[in-house]
Design a protein around this motif. Structure first.
Motif, PDB file in Angstrom:
ATOM      1  N   SER A  82     -31.185 -76.581   2.066  1.00  0.00           N
ATOM      2  CA  SER A  82     -31.249 -77.096   3.059  1.00  0.00           C
ATOM      3  C   SER A  82     -30.373 -77.652   4.136  1.00  0.00           C
ATOM      4  CB  SER A  82     -32.523 -78.985   3.204  1.00  0.00           C
ATOM      5  OG  SER A  82     -32.425 -80.014   3.852  1.00  0.00           O
ATOM      6  N   PHE A  83     -29.006 -78.280   3.205  1.00  0.00           N
ATOM      7  CA  PHE A  83     -28.030 -78.716   3.788  1.00  0.00           C
ATOM      8  C   PHE A  83     -27.521 -76.513   3.901  1.00  0.00           C
ATOM      9  CE2 PHE A  83     -23.420 -79.980   4.716  1.00  0.00           C
ATOM     10  CZ  PHE A  83     -22.869 -79.422   4.091  1.00  0.00           C
ATOM     11  N   ALA A  84     -27.237 -76.257   3.705  1.00  0.00           N
ATOM     12  CA  ALA A  84     -26.776 -74.585   3.087  1.00  0.00           C
ATOM     13  C   ALA A  84     -27.681 -74.322   4.326  1.00  0.00           C
ATOM     14  CB  ALA A  84     -27.155 -73.657   1.748  1.00  0.00           C
ATOM     15  N   GLU A  85     -28.705 -74.308   4.192  1.00  0.00           N
ATOM     16  CA  GLU A  85     -29.067 -74.022   5.700  1.00  0.00           C
ATOM     17  C   GLU A  85     -28.933 -74.166   7.428  1.00  0.00           C
ATOM     18  OE1 GLU A  85     -33.862 -72.981   3.180  1.00  0.00           O
ATOM     19  OE2 GLU A  85     -33.859 -74.220   4.810  1.00  0.00           O
ATOM     20  N   CYS A  86     -28.450 -75.465   7.079  1.00  0.00           N
ATOM     21  CA  CYS A  86     -28.567 -76.455   8.313  1.00  0.00           C
ATOM     22  C   CYS A  86     -26.909 -75.242   8.806  1.00  0.00           C
ATOM     23  CB  CYS A  86     -28.554 -78.214   7.870  1.00  0.00           C
ATOM     24  SG  CYS A  86     -30.130 -78.419   8.387  1.00  0.00           S
ATOM     25  N   HIS A  87     -26.870 -75.708   7.117  1.00  0.00           N
ATOM     26  CA  HIS A  87     -24.556 -75.038   7.554  1.00  0.00           C
ATOM     27  C   HIS A  87     -25.073 -73.713   8.141  1.00  0.00           C
ATOM     28  CE1 HIS A  87     -20.386 -75.471   7.095  1.00  0.00           C
ATOM     29  NE2 HIS A  87     -20.854 -73.850   6.597  1.00  0.00           N
ATOM     30  N   GLU A  88     -25.606 -73.061   7.724  1.00  0.00           N
ATOM     31  CA  GLU A  88     -25.604 -71.356   7.983  1.00  0.00           C
ATOM     32  C   GLU A  88     -25.974 -71.439   9.276  1.00  0.00           C
ATOM     33  OE1 GLU A  88     -27.852 -68.109   6.894  1.00  0.00           O
ATOM     34  OE2 GLU A  88     -28.058 -69.152   5.106  1.00  0.00           O
ATOM     35  N   LEU A  89     -27.308 -72.082   9.457  1.00  0.00           N
ATOM     36  CA  LEU A  89     -27.450 -71.948  11.056  1.00  0.00           C
ATOM     37  C   LEU A  89     -26.156 -72.931  12.405  1.00  0.00           C
ATOM     38  CD1 LEU A  89     -30.118 -71.553  13.037  1.00  0.00           C
ATOM     39  CD2 LEU A  89     -30.732 -74.188  12.500  1.00  0.00           C
ATOM     40  N   ILE A  90     -25.437 -73.189  12.038  1.00  0.00           N
ATOM     41  CA  ILE A  90     -24.391 -74.135  12.650  1.00  0.00           C
ATOM     42  C   ILE A  90     -23.962 -73.267  12.788  1.00  0.00           C
ATOM     43  CG2 ILE A  90     -23.433 -75.904  13.059  1.00  0.00           C
ATOM     44  CD1 ILE A  90     -25.434 -78.150  12.212  1.00  0.00           C
ATOM     45  N   GLU A  91     -22.895 -72.541  11.671  1.00  0.00           N
ATOM     46  CA  GLU A  91     -22.047 -71.480  11.707  1.00  0.00           C
ATOM     47  C   GLU A  91     -22.597 -70.535  13.046  1.00  0.00           C
ATOM     48  OE1 GLU A  91     -19.753 -73.736  10.247  1.00  0.00           O
ATOM     49  OE2 GLU A  91     -19.391 -71.638  10.510  1.00  0.00           O
ATOM     50  N   GLU A  92     -23.795 -70.148  12.868  1.00  0.00           N
ATOM     51  CA  GLU A  92     -23.949 -69.022  12.932  1.00  0.00           C
ATOM     52  C   GLU A  92     -24.217 -69.247  14.973  1.00  0.00           C
ATOM     53  OE1 GLU A  92     -25.609 -64.971  14.485  1.00  0.00           O
ATOM     54  OE2 GLU A  92     -25.097 -65.970  12.464  1.00  0.00           O
ATOM     55  N   MET A  93     -24.791 -70.292  15.470  1.00  0.00           N
ATOM     56  CA  MET A  93     -24.687 -71.511  16.216  1.00  0.00           C
ATOM     57  C   MET A  93     -23.200 -71.362  17.339  1.00  0.00           C
ATOM     58  SD  MET A  93     -27.639 -70.657  17.601  1.00  0.00           S
ATOM     59  CE  MET A  93     -27.922 -72.171  19.003  1.00  0.00           C
ATOM     60  N   ARG A  94     -22.310 -71.732  16.173  1.00  0.00           N
ATOM     61  CA  ARG A  94     -20.614 -71.456  16.961  1.00  0.00           C
ATOM     62  C   ARG A  94     -20.108 -70.414  17.237  1.00  0.00           C
ATOM     63  NH1 ARG A  94     -17.433 -75.384  13.273  1.00  0.00           N
ATOM     64  NH2 ARG A  94     -17.792 -73.384  11.745  1.00  0.00           N
ATOM     65  N   ARG A  95     -20.897 -69.795  16.693  1.00  0.00           N
ATOM     66  CA  ARG A  95     -20.474 -68.583  16.589  1.00  0.00           C
ATOM     67  C   ARG A  95     -20.116 -67.813  17.848  1.00  0.00           C
ATOM     68  NH1 ARG A  95     -21.937 -63.887  16.341  1.00  0.00           N
ATOM     69  NH2 ARG A  95     -23.144 -64.029  15.325  1.00  0.00           N
ATOM     70  N   ILE A  96     -21.766 -67.610  17.945  1.00  0.00           N
ATOM     71  CA  ILE A  96     -22.585 -67.865  18.783  1.00  0.00           C
ATOM     72  C   ILE A  96     -21.752 -68.173  20.946  1.00  0.00           C
ATOM     73  CG2 ILE A  96     -25.151 -67.264  20.860  1.00  0.00           C
ATOM     74  CD1 ILE A  96     -26.267 -66.739  18.100  1.00  0.00           C
ATOM     75  N   TYR A  97     -21.358 -69.102  20.444  1.00  0.00           N
ATOM     76  CA  TYR A  97     -21.153 -69.587  21.447  1.00  0.00           C
ATOM     77  C   TYR A  97     -19.405 -70.375  21.927  1.00  0.00           C
ATOM     78  CZ  TYR A  97     -25.896 -70.478  23.028  1.00  0.00           C
ATOM     79  OH  TYR A  97     -27.287 -70.457  23.497  1.00  0.00           O
ATOM     80  N   ALA A  98     -18.680 -69.698  20.970  1.00  0.00           N
ATOM     81  CA  ALA A  98     -17.227 -70.128  21.288  1.00  0.00           C
ATOM     82  C   ALA A  98     -17.187 -69.034  21.960  1.00  0.00           C
ATOM     83  CB  ALA A  98     -16.947 -69.568  18.906  1.00  0.00           C
ATOM     84  N   THR A  99     -17.217 -68.118  22.444  1.00  0.00           N
ATOM     85  CA  THR A  99     -16.538 -67.062  23.886  1.00  0.00           C
ATOM     86  C   THR A  99     -16.297 -67.846  24.379  1.00  0.00           C
ATOM     87  OG1 THR A  99     -18.374 -66.590  24.183  1.00  0.00           O
ATOM     88  CG2 THR A  99     -17.728 -65.297  22.700  1.00  0.00           C
ATOM     89  N   ASP A 100     -15.577 -67.191  25.516  1.00  0.00           N
ATOM     90  CA  ASP A 100     -14.033 -68.420  26.821  1.00  0.00           C
ATOM     91  C   ASP A 100     -14.581 -66.932  27.461  1.00  0.00           C
ATOM     92  OD1 ASP A 100     -13.272 -67.401  24.695  1.00  0.00           O
ATOM     93  OD2 ASP A 100     -10.919 -68.580  24.957  1.00  0.00           O
ATOM     94  N   GLU A 101     -14.678 -66.254  27.523  1.00  0.00           N
ATOM     95  CA  GLU A 101     -15.037 -65.018  27.646  1.00  0.00           C
ATOM     96  C   GLU A 101     -14.767 -65.503  29.724  1.00  0.00           C
ATOM     97  OE1 GLU A 101     -17.286 -60.656  29.450  1.00  0.00           O
ATOM     98  OE2 GLU A 101     -18.041 -61.775  27.657  1.00  0.00           O
ATOM     99  N   ASP A 102     -15.533 -66.246  30.481  1.00  0.00           N
ATOM    100  CA  ASP A 102     -15.342 -66.714  31.486  1.00  0.00           C
ATOM    101  C   ASP A 102     -14.356 -67.166  31.970  1.00  0.00           C
ATOM    102  OD1 ASP A 102     -18.883 -67.686  31.989  1.00  0.00           O
ATOM    103  OD2 ASP A 102     -17.683 -66.103  32.286  1.00  0.00           O
ATOM    104  N   ALA A 103     -13.811 -68.022  30.928  1.00  0.00           N
ATOM    105  CA  ALA A 103     -12.213 -68.857  31.048  1.00  0.00           C
ATOM    106  C   ALA A 103     -11.042 -67.671  30.574  1.00  0.00           C
ATOM    107  CB  ALA A 103     -12.171 -70.094  29.988  1.00  0.00           C
TER     108      ALA A 103
END
Length: 197
Positions: free
Chosen positions: A6-27
């Protein structure tokens, strides 16, 4: 389900979401526009300084020409010298008009860059607001979906539908691996339900 899985799944999901929203293109766009704005302003200042130098030089040349024009010259030579000074004066006036037109064009460009910068700031605020509102909800929905279905998808694989159904009570871990387009969506949904049940 084991806590480690369960922790591995949550960690994997969090890493995926962080990668998606980590771009700073507008800035980065805002920074690039600010840099362009500084460059345009510097260019305007350089042009103004250049024009001041040119005008000072022209004033000096006119003063020198006036000093050289003495009453002892013949009327024809005096007229030639005056014509030359007048021609230089006209050339300086045309150059000044040209530089003023360029300065106006640069000011217009500067105003457009300011407008674009303001628009990008507004868009960034909108994106930030969406991120603050929608991302936590999406994370919660994805977490809920993963918990209920027990499916962990392999999102990095784009040419196949891949993942795994984590072990239910009394069942082993099931692997999901289908080629894209080899079955209808209806058949695919039924196959996935059979793996989950």
């Amino acid at each position: 389900m084991a806590p480690e899985a369960s922790f591995a799944e949550c960690h994997e999901l969090i890493e995926e979401m962080r990668r998606i929203y980590a771009t700073d293109e507008d800035a980065l766009k805002v920074r690039a526009l600010n840099q362009q704005f500084k460059e345009v302003r510097k260019l305007c200042e350089d042009r103004e300084a250049h024009m001041q130098t040119v005008i000072k030089e022209m004033v000096k040349r006119v003063a020198d020409a006036e000093k050289r024009a003495t009453p002892s010259e013949s009327p024809s030579e005096h007229q030639k010298r005056i014509a030359q000074v007048e021609a230089e004066k006209r050339a300086a006036g045309e150059f000044l008009t040209h530089m003023e037109a360029e300065a106006q064009a640069l000011e217009h460009m500067q105003a457009e860059l300011k407008s674009q910068s303001a628009n990008l700031k507004v868009k960034k605020q909108e994106v930030d607001a969406i991120e603050m509102d929608d991302v936590p909800r999406a994370k919660h929905e994805l977490s809920l979906y993963a918990h209920i279905s027990k499916i962990s998808w392999q999102y990095e694989t784009t040419d196949r539908i891949k993942g795994r159904v984590n072990a239910h009570e009394g069942k082993d871990l099931q692997v999901i691996d289908y080629a894209v387009g080899d079955r209808s969506e209806y058949q695919l949904a039924n196959d996935l339900w059979n793996l989950i049940d």
